[in-house]
Design a protein around this motif. Structure first.
Motif, PDB file in Angstrom:
ATOM      1  N   UNK A  20     -90.137  26.646  12.132  1.00 30.93           N
ATOM      2  CA  UNK A  20     -90.411  27.304  13.396  1.00 30.93           C
ATOM      3  C   UNK A  20     -89.449  28.477  13.563  1.00 30.93           C
ATOM      4  N   UNK A  21     -89.959  29.679  13.820  1.00 29.73           N
ATOM      5  CA  UNK A  21     -89.094  30.849  13.989  1.00 29.73           C
ATOM      6  C   UNK A  21     -88.144  30.691  15.169  1.00 29.73           C
ATOM      7  N   UNK A  22     -86.986  31.328  15.056  1.00 30.83           N
ATOM      8  CA  UNK A  22     -85.949  31.229  16.087  1.00 30.83           C
ATOM      9  C   UNK A  22     -85.717  32.574  16.766  1.00 30.83           C
ATOM     10  N   UNK A  23     -85.111  32.520  17.924  1.00 30.00           N
ATOM     11  CA  UNK A  23     -84.741  33.713  18.679  1.00 30.00           C
ATOM     12  C   UNK A  23     -83.434  34.265  18.108  1.00 30.00           C
ATOM     13  N   UNK A  24     -83.443  35.495  17.638  1.00 29.10           N
ATOM     14  CA  UNK A  24     -82.265  36.105  17.016  1.00 29.10           C
ATOM     15  C   UNK A  24     -81.117  36.313  17.997  1.00 29.10           C
ATOM     16  N   UNK A  25     -81.382  36.184  19.306  1.00 29.31           N
ATOM     17  CA  UNK A  25     -80.329  36.339  20.301  1.00 29.31           C
ATOM     18  C   UNK A  25     -79.731  34.995  20.719  1.00 29.31           C
ATOM     19  N   UNK A  26     -80.246  33.918  20.167  1.00 23.83           N
ATOM     20  CA  UNK A  26     -79.745  32.581  20.511  1.00 23.83           C
ATOM     21  C   UNK A  26     -78.293  32.445  20.063  1.00 23.83           C
ATOM     22  N   UNK A  27     -77.529  31.606  20.753  1.00 23.64           N
ATOM     23  CA  UNK A  27     -76.154  31.375  20.293  1.00 23.64           C
ATOM     24  C   UNK A  27     -76.163  30.699  18.924  1.00 23.64           C
ATOM     25  N   UNK A  57     -76.928  24.222  11.824  1.00 27.35           N
ATOM     26  CA  UNK A  57     -78.017  24.739  10.992  1.00 27.35           C
ATOM     27  C   UNK A  57     -77.722  24.452   9.513  1.00 27.35           C
ATOM     28  N   UNK A  58     -78.763  24.458   8.706  1.00 25.77           N
ATOM     29  CA  UNK A  58     -78.642  24.057   7.298  1.00 25.77           C
ATOM     30  C   UNK A  58     -77.649  24.919   6.524  1.00 25.77           C
ATOM     31  N   UNK A  59     -77.568  26.214   6.812  1.00 18.40           N
ATOM     32  CA  UNK A  59     -76.649  27.070   6.060  1.00 18.40           C
ATOM     33  C   UNK A  59     -75.201  26.820   6.469  1.00 18.40           C
ATOM     34  N   UNK A  60     -74.967  26.544   7.746  1.00  9.67           N
ATOM     35  CA  UNK A  60     -73.611  26.170   8.181  1.00  9.67           C
ATOM     36  C   UNK A  60     -73.188  24.877   7.488  1.00  9.67           C
ATOM     37  N   UNK A  61     -74.117  23.961   7.349  1.00  9.06           N
ATOM     38  CA  UNK A  61     -73.814  22.685   6.689  1.00  9.06           C
ATOM     39  C   UNK A  61     -73.561  22.889   5.194  1.00  9.06           C
ATOM     40  N   UNK A  62     -74.286  23.802   4.570  1.00  7.58           N
ATOM     41  CA  UNK A  62     -74.028  24.135   3.161  1.00  7.58           C
ATOM     42  C   UNK A  62     -72.632  24.735   3.033  1.00  7.58           C
ATOM     43  N   UNK A  63     -72.285  25.665   3.929  1.00 11.12           N
ATOM     44  CA  UNK A  63     -70.959  26.288   3.881  1.00 11.12           C
ATOM     45  C   UNK A  63     -69.838  25.260   4.026  1.00 11.12           C
ATOM     46  N   UNK A 105     -90.061  38.311  13.254  1.00  8.98           N
ATOM     47  CA  UNK A 105     -89.695  38.428  11.848  1.00  8.98           C
ATOM     48  C   UNK A 105     -89.784  37.111  11.100  1.00  8.98           C
ATOM     49  N   UNK A 106     -90.127  36.038  11.811  1.00 10.21           N
ATOM     50  CA  UNK A 106     -90.293  34.686  11.257  1.00 10.21           C
ATOM     51  C   UNK A 106     -88.995  34.136  10.659  1.00 10.21           C
ATOM     52  N   UNK A 107     -87.877  34.370  11.358  1.00 13.94           N
ATOM     53  CA  UNK A 107     -86.597  33.802  10.931  1.00 13.94           C
ATOM     54  C   UNK A 107     -86.614  32.309  11.230  1.00 13.94           C
ATOM     55  N   UNK A 108     -86.368  31.483  10.198  1.00 19.18           N
ATOM     56  CA  UNK A 108     -86.451  30.038  10.359  1.00 19.18           C
ATOM     57  C   UNK A 108     -85.089  29.358  10.454  1.00 19.18           C
ATOM     58  N   UNK A 109     -84.051  29.965   9.899  1.00 19.58           N
ATOM     59  CA  UNK A 109     -82.707  29.385   9.964  1.00 19.58           C
ATOM     60  C   UNK A 109     -81.831  30.331  10.776  1.00 19.58           C
ATOM     61  N   UNK A 110     -81.169  29.828  11.823  1.00 20.04           N
ATOM     62  CA  UNK A 110     -80.387  30.702  12.693  1.00 20.04           C
ATOM     63  C   UNK A 110     -79.010  31.050  12.121  1.00 20.04           C
ATOM     64  N   UNK A 111     -79.003  31.525  10.890  1.00 17.69           N
ATOM     65  CA  UNK A 111     -77.801  32.045  10.226  1.00 17.69           C
ATOM     66  C   UNK A 111     -78.291  33.225   9.389  1.00 17.69           C
ATOM     67  N   UNK A 112     -77.646  34.370   9.543  1.00 18.52           N
ATOM     68  CA  UNK A 112     -78.058  35.542   8.782  1.00 18.52           C
ATOM     69  C   UNK A 112     -78.167  35.200   7.305  1.00 18.52           C
ATOM     70  N   UNK A 113     -79.263  35.608   6.685  1.00 23.43           N
ATOM     71  CA  UNK A 113     -79.420  35.417   5.247  1.00 23.43           C
ATOM     72  C   UNK A 113     -80.354  36.484   4.701  1.00 23.43           C
ATOM     73  N   UNK A 114     -80.084  36.861   3.459  1.00 21.97           N
ATOM     74  CA  UNK A 114     -80.919  37.822   2.751  1.00 21.97           C
ATOM     75  C   UNK A 114     -81.547  37.097   1.576  1.00 21.97           C
ATOM     76  N   UNK A 115     -82.856  37.221   1.456  1.00 21.77           N
ATOM     77  CA  UNK A 115     -83.578  36.693   0.310  1.00 21.77           C
ATOM     78  C   UNK A 115     -83.595  37.771  -0.767  1.00 21.77           C
TER      79      UNK A 115
END
Length: 125
Positions: free
Chosen positions: A1-8, A13-19, A102-112
């Motif tokens: 589900x896409x997220x709001x880019x202005x959300x806190x 989130x999965x990327x924070x957990x990976x980090x 933009x269909x951002x699914x994870x609320x952590x900046x990422x580049x594919x």
């Protein structure tokens, strides 16, 4: 589900957990500012994600709050990962989804980084 880019920033989130090392990843690059790893659901033969180590929701958030060192380090990491993967020739695509449209699914900046085959037009017509 896409997220709001202005959300806190959501540190669960999965990327924070990976980090934090709570979830494993197939790492291909890491330095002080960025981590890169293979996508678990690749959309091309080569599909690598590059994320900044800081808590940034989107490109807009990062460009507003990131330090010069973080921004330079992140951009350099994206280029280094593409070079290390052998994607400069024959070419590759970068994609950063931002917000709901933009269909951002994870609320952590990422580049594919996509490569490994001809990728076709940028957007579906």
């Amino acid at each position: 589900m896409p997220i709001d880019a202005r959300a806190p920033y959501d540190d669960s989130n999965v990327f924070a957990r990976i980090l934090r090392g709570e979830i494993p990843c197939r790492k291909v690059y890491e330095d002080a500012h960025a981590l890169a790893f293979h996508d678990i659901n690749p959309q091309a033969p080569d599909h690598i994600l590059v994320i900044p180590k800081g808590a940034y929701v989107s490109w807009d958030d990062f460009s507003e709050r990131g330090s010069e060192a973080e921004m330079a380090g992140f951009v350099r990491a994206v280029g280094q990962v593409a070079r290390d993967a052998g994607l400069v020739e024959p070419g590759y695509r970068l994609l950063a989804n931002v917000g709901v449209n933009g269909h951002q699914e994870v609320p952590h900046l990422h580049v594919h980084i996509f490569g490994g085959r001809p990728l076709g037009p940028m957007l579906a017509r």
